[in-house]
Design an enzyme around this catalytic site. Sequence first.
Site, short mmCIF file in Angstrom:
data_model
loop_
_atom_site.label_atom_id
_atom_site.label_comp_id
_atom_site.label_asym_id
_atom_site.label_seq_id
_atom_site.Cartn_x
_atom_site.Cartn_y
_atom_site.Cartn_z
N SER A 3 1.07 -1.01 -0.20
CA SER A 3 -0.03 0.06 0.22
C SER A 3 1.02 1.09 0.10
O SER A 3 1.82 1.07 -0.06
CB SER A 3 -1.23 0.13 1.40
OG SER A 3 -0.54 -0.02 1.59
N PRO A 180 10.58 -8.65 -6.63
CA PRO A 180 9.31 -8.18 -5.56
C PRO A 180 7.79 -8.17 -7.01
O PRO A 180 7.00 -8.44 -6.73
CB PRO A 180 9.18 -7.20 -4.88
CG PRO A 180 10.83 -7.07 -5.02
CD PRO A 180 11.41 -6.65 -6.04
N CYS A 372 -15.63 24.17 9.13
CA CYS A 372 -16.60 23.80 9.59
C CYS A 372 -16.28 23.64 11.35
O CYS A 372 -16.84 24.62 11.76
CB CYS A 372 -16.54 22.35 9.28
SG CYS A 372 -17.66 21.32 9.34
N GLY A 374 -13.67 24.62 12.75
CA GLY A 374 -13.41 25.81 12.17
C GLY A 374 -13.96 26.82 12.74
O GLY A 374 -13.32 27.79 13.29
N HIS A 498 -17.15 22.66 3.26
CA HIS A 498 -15.63 22.48 3.97
C HIS A 498 -15.48 22.70 1.62
O HIS A 498 -15.41 21.85 0.99
CB HIS A 498 -15.30 20.96 3.59
CG HIS A 498 -16.00 19.93 5.17
ND1 HIS A 498 -15.11 19.75 5.67
CD2 HIS A 498 -16.49 19.88 5.96
CE1 HIS A 498 -15.28 19.77 7.06
NE2 HIS A 498 -16.28 19.09 6.95
N GLU A 500 -12.53 22.61 1.84
CA GLU A 500 -11.07 22.16 0.60
C GLU A 500 -11.79 21.08 -0.65
O GLU A 500 -10.57 20.86 -1.63
CB GLU A 500 -10.67 22.00 1.85
CG GLU A 500 -11.36 20.16 2.31
CD GLU A 500 -11.83 21.14 3.68
OE1 GLU A 500 -12.50 21.74 3.03
OE2 GLU A 500 -12.49 20.32 4.27
N1 GLN Z 1 -18.04 18.11 15.09
C1 GLN Z 1 -18.99 18.91 13.92
C2 GLN Z 1 -20.15 18.94 14.15
O1 GLN Z 1 -20.50 17.31 14.24
C3 GLN Z 1 -17.59 20.08 13.61
C4 GLN Z 1 -17.81 18.33 11.26
C5 GLN Z 1 -16.51 18.64 10.93
O2 GLN Z 1 -15.96 19.61 11.11
N2 GLN Z 1 -16.15 18.28 9.46
O3 GLN Z 1 -20.90 19.79 13.60
#
Ligand code: GLN
Length: 533
Positions: A3, A180, A372, A374, A498, A500
């Site tokens: 892996s 290998p 999130c 954050g 999110h 990202e």
């Molecule tokens: N734990 C938080 C929630 O469930 C944030 C989740 C996250 O950062 N993806 O709302």
Amino acid sequence: MVSSLGKGIAASSIGALLESRGLRIAMQKFDPYINVDPGTMSPFQHGEVYVLDDGAETDLDLGHYERFTSASFSALNNVTTGKIYQSIIEKERKGDYLGKTVQVVPHVTNEIKNRIKMAAAKDIDVVIVEIGGTVGDIESLPFLEAIRQMQIDEGRDNVLFAHLTLVPYIRAAGEIKTKPTQHSVSAMRSIGIQPGILLCRSEKKISKSERDKIALFCNVEENAVIQALDVSTIYEVPRMYLNQKLDDIILEKLKIKKARKADLRKWDAIVRRIKKPALETEIAVVGKYLEVQDAYKSIKEAILHGGIANNCRVNIKWVDSETIEKAPAAAKALKGVSGILVPGGFGSRGIEGKINAIKYARENKVPFFGICLGMQMAVTEFARNVLKLKGANSTEFDRETPYPVISLLEEQKCVKDMGGTMRLGSYPCRLKPGSRIYSAYKEKVIFERHRHRYEFNSIFKERMEEKGMTVCGLSPDGLLAEAVEIKNHPWFVAVQYHPEFKSKPVSPHPLFKGFVKAAVAKNKFKKAKEIKG
Ligand code: GLN
């Protein structure tokens, strides 16, 4: 073969290469584990959980697929043993197999083949299927058997196997070793799969004579023994394959005649920007799954993309939030960085460190990006330290908090099952005209992906806004706060979703672009040091 060789990058790069030849591709990942999806697995087990528009919680390789190609993705593109068995058992209970004994061959293998055929359904020229795990794993056998059968079902000219192997360099002997690879190909052949292409991962060049030897012993044509050497950026891999004519080899073996010439100019430009940027800056990412390289994969890539957009190398300083739970430690760890990012997460471990980092960013006017969890912690920090609501918290961490600034949605309160029950996938969000976030996106309505249970508690909205933290993104019904920002600060933006997951090197996400731009300015447009090679 083993892996971590980079099957995901290899598959994605093949995808990029075939798309550059004008082919329509689909990509699919099979994961042999029994979980229905990776959504319930810890980042320590699995790395990042990547979320798609439709809310599917998937393997992080899907992130690579999306970043390298323009193919479209849904739950169908990541299939686990759990999913396969779930649907077989449902069918069995309904009586669909009445009278028959349900077996791995043909029922499980048929179910696997059907998923591949479904992925191919929509005007697709080539489906690239990646099978997780390694040859010889008990749990991946049904998948390998299914793709073996595919060659019979679809015809040998329509199915091609590429095997990724390791060609290790033995330092003491000063030699690379092909044995290998021979062994793992022989294991494949023993189950009826003859690879048509070998992608040989190696840190040293593989000479012509060694490639010839691999070809001979593995029953593969010489030109189809491809060197997959270590490169400084993953976005260089499509170019490395093109230089060895991997695209021609694939098209020839699959008897695809009509395809334009490959054009990798956009990838070449990205690689140039990454290798020789004009500027340089440092951003701290304050997280808690730092031991696992892949836990923040998409965050890392999106920061890199923000750097590409600003012609800037971004050095990431990984800060473990558990080590900065005292304010002086936070100040020490964050001193001198030009931006601070607090990503998503679950559970109370390290929370106070995240809050300290946010306080530091807010007070010292360091560009801040909260994602999130954050964002939830940015709201908590503001409530505690600016609104002076002592003990303010998310009810995820303190059910009895006097000030539940982040709390559960009504519909989440009765949820008992853990798998697939969060607020997941793409939702629209209305941006407030005149806000910083609006000027980044330049759009009134955006679509972003979510993965959370807890939400900003709008009871506190007015008080927050009076003191300078404004809600700048709302769900269309106006009920859910999706983004907040602080005006009196060079760049302080936090989002519940999110971003990202939607950043690509060819189209960096507007918020990562804006964040890195602010970090570059904080760093007084420092010129980048040249790195050789
Ligand atoms: N734990 C938080 C929630 O469930 C944030 C989740 C996250 O950062 N993806 O709302």
